[in-house]
Design a protein around this motif. Structure first.
Motif, PDB file in Angstrom:
ATOM      1  N   LEU A 175     -28.418  26.082 -81.915  1.00 52.12           N
ATOM      2  CA  LEU A 175     -29.389  26.071 -83.007  1.00 52.12           C
ATOM      3  C   LEU A 175     -30.573  26.994 -82.735  1.00 52.12           C
ATOM      4  O   LEU A 175     -31.220  27.465 -83.678  1.00 52.12           O
ATOM      5  N   ILE A 182     -25.655  30.286 -88.204  1.00 47.87           N
ATOM      6  CA  ILE A 182     -25.491  28.843 -88.373  1.00 47.87           C
ATOM      7  C   ILE A 182     -25.624  28.506 -89.854  1.00 47.87           C
ATOM      8  O   ILE A 182     -26.669  28.748 -90.464  1.00 47.87           O
ATOM      9  N   TYR A 184     -25.810  25.614 -92.707  1.00 49.06           N
ATOM     10  CA  TYR A 184     -26.247  24.218 -92.759  1.00 49.06           C
ATOM     11  C   TYR A 184     -26.092  23.688 -94.173  1.00 49.06           C
ATOM     12  O   TYR A 184     -26.402  24.385 -95.143  1.00 49.06           O
ATOM     13  N   TRP A 201     -23.411  21.314 -89.652  1.00 49.60           N
ATOM     14  CA  TRP A 201     -23.775  22.604 -89.059  1.00 49.60           C
ATOM     15  C   TRP A 201     -22.479  23.319 -88.678  1.00 49.60           C
ATOM     16  O   TRP A 201     -21.617  22.721 -88.026  1.00 49.60           O
TER      17      TRP A 201
END
Length: 340
Positions: A175, A182, A184, A201
C-alpha cells in the motif's frame, strides 16, 4: 498511516489521474463540484444493475464529457442506443449543458476492485457464505493475473449478534509503494440483518517511468523457482537443492553396508586398547578399550564383502611394516666398530 489513506487518492498525480478534469475560478468552484456530485449520483442510481465501475468527467465552457466504465456495456447502451439517449437527456436537464457520453467496456472484471466488491456484496445479499464468496474472488483474481489481492468484510457476518471483520489476502499488496498500481473498491451489502461493508485491494503490478529498463520482477509463488530450474536443468538453490543432494548421497551409500562398519580406517584398531580413531588415542572411558562381543548382523541388513574388509584393514598394516623395515638402523654400530 495505516489503512486510512485511499490508495487512489494517494497516487493521484503520480501514476493515477483525477476523476474530474476541469478548471474554474473561486466563484464557480462550489457549483462545479455540486454538479459533479449530482451527475455521479444520477448515473450510479440509474445504472446500478449494469456493473458500473468508474465515472470520469471532463468539462469545458459549454460541454460535459462523461466516460462510463462498465462490465456490461449492452445494458448501458440498450437496444439501438435507447438507454444512452435517455441518460443523455437526463444529464442535459440536470446541468443545462451539452452532454457527451462514452461507454467503455471492462474486459477483465476480475481485476477491477469495484466490480469484485459488488459481486461479493450481491452474493452476501443472496445468503451465500461470506467465506466462500471471499475465497472465490481471491482465486479468480490471482488466476486472472493479479500480483496480490486483499478482501475485508465487516459487519454482522453470518447474522451474528456481534459485528466483526474478516480478512483474506493472497500475494503482495504494497500500500505504501507509490509506483504499485493498487486498485481499491468499496461497497455495502444490504442484508436483512444489517449492512456489511466490503473492501477490496488489488495489486495490478508496478508502473515504471518512461525509459526505465529494469529487470521485470515476475510474481512467482513459493517453490516455482526450483521447479523452473529443474525444467531448465540448471543448478538449484535453497531447500530444493539440499533435498536433491541428500538423495544423491543416499544413492552413493547403497551396497556399502551399515555405517558402523565404515569407521574402520588407518586411525587405529578401535578394538582392544587402541585409540579408536579419536585424536590422542584415548576413549571416553580411559586408555583401555572395552571388550565387546561381535555384533551379529541381521538377516535383512546387507553385510560388506570380505574383500572390502581386507582392503580396509590390511593395507594400513602393510604400510606400517614397510616403514619399520626402512627406518631400522641395523648396520650403523658394525661400521663404527670396524673403523675403530
Amino acid at each position: 498511516m495505516g489503512q486510512k489513506i485511499h490508495p487512489g487518492g494517494m497516487r493521484v498525480g503520480v501514476i493515477h489521474d483525477w476523476k474530474s478534469n476541469w478548471y474554474t475560478g473561486k466563484k464557480e468552484f462550489p457549483a462545479y463540484i455540486l454538479e459533479d456530485i449530482k451527475i455521479r449520483e444520477h448515473i450510479t442510481k440509474k445504472l446500478s444493475h449494469a456493473g458500473l465501475s468508474d465515472i470520469l468527467i471532463r468539462k469545458d465552457k459549454q460541454r460535459i464529457t462523461v466516460d462510463i466504465f462498465t462490465a456490461r456495456p449492452g445494458i448501458v447502451i440498450g437496444k439501438s442506443g435507447v438507454e444512452v439517449d435517455a441518460l443523455r437527456k437526463d444529464l442535459h436537464a440536470l446541468t443545462h449543458k451539452n452532454v457527451h457520453i462514452n461507454i467503455n467496456e471492462i474486459k477483465r472484471p476480475e481485476l477491477d476492485a469495484k466490480l469484485v466488491a459488488q459481486s461479493i456484496a450481491e452474493q452476501l445479499q443472496n445468503r451465500v457464505s461470506f467465506r466462500r464468496a471471499m475465497k472465490r474472488a481471491l482465486a479468480s483474481g490471482i488466476r486472472s493475473g493479479a500480483q496480490g489481492i486483499k478482501i475485508v468484510c465487516a459487519g454482522r457476518l453470518g447474522g451474528g449478534e456481534m459485528s466483526r471483520s474478516e480478512m483474506y489476502s493472497e500475494g503482495r499488496v504494497p500500500l505504501h509503494t507509490i509506483r504499485a498500481d493498487i486498485d481499491y473498491g468499496f461497497t455495502e451489502a444490504k442484508t436483512t440483518y444489517g449492512r456489511i461493508g466490503v473492501k477490496v485491494w488489488i495489486n495490478k503490478g508496478e508502473i515504471m517511468p518512461e525509459g526505465y529498463e529494469g529487470v521485470s520482477t515476475g510474481d512467482q509463488r513459493l517453490g516455482d523457482q526450483d521447479q523452473a530450474r529443474r525444467r531448465r536443468g540448471g543448478p538449484q538453490e535453497g531447500l530444493g537443492a539440499s533435498r536433491e543432494s541428500a538423495r544423491g548421497r543416499s544413492q552413493d551409500r547403497e551396497g556399502l553396508g551399515p555405517v558402523r562398519q565404515r569407521r574402520r580406517g588407518p586411525g587405529g584398531g578401535g578394538g582392544a586398547g587402541g585409540g579408536g580413531g579419536r585424536p590422542g588415542g584415548q576413549r571416553r572411558g580411559g586408555g583401555g578399550g572395552r571388550d565387546r562381543a561381535p555384533r551379529t548382523p541381521d538377516a535383512d541388513t546387507p553385510t560388506p564383502t570380505d574383500e572390502a574388509v581386507v582392503e580396509a584393514v590390511v593395507e594400513p598394516v602393510v604400510e606400517v611394516v614397510e616403514t619399520v623395515e626402512v627406518d631400522t638402523p641395523a648396520a650403523a654400530p658394525e661400521e663404527s666398530g670396524g673403523e675403530s
